[in-house]
Design a protein around this motif. Structure first.
Motif, mmCIF file in Angstrom:
data_model
loop_
_atom_site.group_PDB
_atom_site.id
_atom_site.type_symbol
_atom_site.label_atom_id
_atom_site.label_comp_id
_atom_site.label_asym_id
_atom_site.label_seq_id
_atom_site.Cartn_x
_atom_site.Cartn_y
_atom_site.Cartn_z
ATOM 1 N N LEU A 39 0.807 -1.219 0.000
ATOM 2 C CA LEU A 39 0.000 0.000 0.000
ATOM 3 C C LEU A 39 0.843 1.273 0.000
ATOM 4 C CD1 LEU A 39 -2.870 -0.992 2.456
ATOM 5 C CD2 LEU A 39 -2.910 -0.946 -0.044
ATOM 6 N N LYS A 40 2.144 1.093 -0.013
ATOM 7 C CA LYS A 40 3.089 2.220 -0.034
ATOM 8 C C LYS A 40 2.786 3.193 1.095
ATOM 9 C CE LYS A 40 3.766 1.550 -4.926
ATOM 10 N NZ LYS A 40 3.635 2.079 -6.251
ATOM 11 N N GLY A 45 1.460 2.781 8.662
ATOM 12 C CA GLY A 45 2.554 2.434 9.570
ATOM 13 C C GLY A 45 3.633 3.492 9.634
ATOM 14 N N ASN A 46 4.600 3.251 10.486
ATOM 15 C CA ASN A 46 5.730 4.157 10.690
ATOM 16 C C ASN A 46 6.895 3.678 9.819
ATOM 17 O OD1 ASN A 46 7.503 6.058 11.715
ATOM 18 N ND2 ASN A 46 8.032 4.814 13.487
ATOM 19 N N PHE A 47 6.943 4.149 8.603
ATOM 20 C CA PHE A 47 7.965 3.723 7.649
ATOM 21 C C PHE A 47 8.671 4.955 7.092
ATOM 22 C CE2 PHE A 47 4.315 4.840 5.192
ATOM 23 C CZ PHE A 47 4.836 5.481 4.085
ATOM 24 N N LYS A 48 9.711 4.692 6.333
ATOM 25 C CA LYS A 48 10.384 5.756 5.584
ATOM 26 C C LYS A 48 10.877 5.137 4.288
ATOM 27 C CE LYS A 48 14.800 5.015 7.851
ATOM 28 N NZ LYS A 48 15.860 5.558 8.656
ATOM 29 N N TYR A 49 11.215 5.968 3.347
ATOM 30 C CA TYR A 49 11.813 5.492 2.107
ATOM 31 C C TYR A 49 13.310 5.764 2.156
ATOM 32 C CZ TYR A 49 7.322 4.583 -0.062
ATOM 33 O OH TYR A 49 6.083 4.063 -0.357
ATOM 34 N N THR A 50 14.079 4.789 1.724
ATOM 35 C CA THR A 50 15.528 4.964 1.669
ATOM 36 C C THR A 50 15.865 5.870 0.487
ATOM 37 O OG1 THR A 50 15.896 3.072 0.207
ATOM 38 C CG2 THR A 50 15.869 2.635 2.601
ATOM 39 N N ASP A 51 17.097 6.298 0.407
ATOM 40 C CA ASP A 51 17.542 7.147 -0.703
ATOM 41 C C ASP A 51 17.353 6.464 -2.050
ATOM 42 O OD1 ASP A 51 18.248 9.136 1.072
ATOM 43 O OD2 ASP A 51 20.351 8.517 1.179
#
Length: 87
Positions: A39-40, A45-51
């Protein structure tokens, strides 16, 4: 009616717990691999995208909280919608 199907904790797993927690007694392993990943940014949730653009969920405990079963099941319609083929 029992709701035991909503929680499973596998404390003998070599990866338990797979995320940091202060409450291992309530760490739910039922969704070992989070069904909300697809679901991107709509997973909740508590996520982040890496570089490099990879979704990093290592700081997220959403699927592992005892009380979040209904939330995750409630998102299945959204998961189905992203897999539909549109003409």
């Amino acid at each position: 009616m029992s709701e035991n199907y909503k929680f499973f904790s596998h404390k003998e797993c070599e990866y338990f717990p797979c995320h940091k927690t202060n409450d291992s007694d309530n760490f739910n392993c039922l969704f070992c691999y989070c069904p909300l990943y697809a679901l991107k940014d709509k997973c909740g949730g508590n996520f982040k995208y890496t570089d490099s653009g990879i979704k990093d969920c290592s700081n997220c405990g959403l699927p592992h909280k005892r009380d979040n079963y209904d939330y995750i099941i409630g998102k299945f319609k959204d998961i189905i919608n992203i897999t539909k083929k549109y003409d």
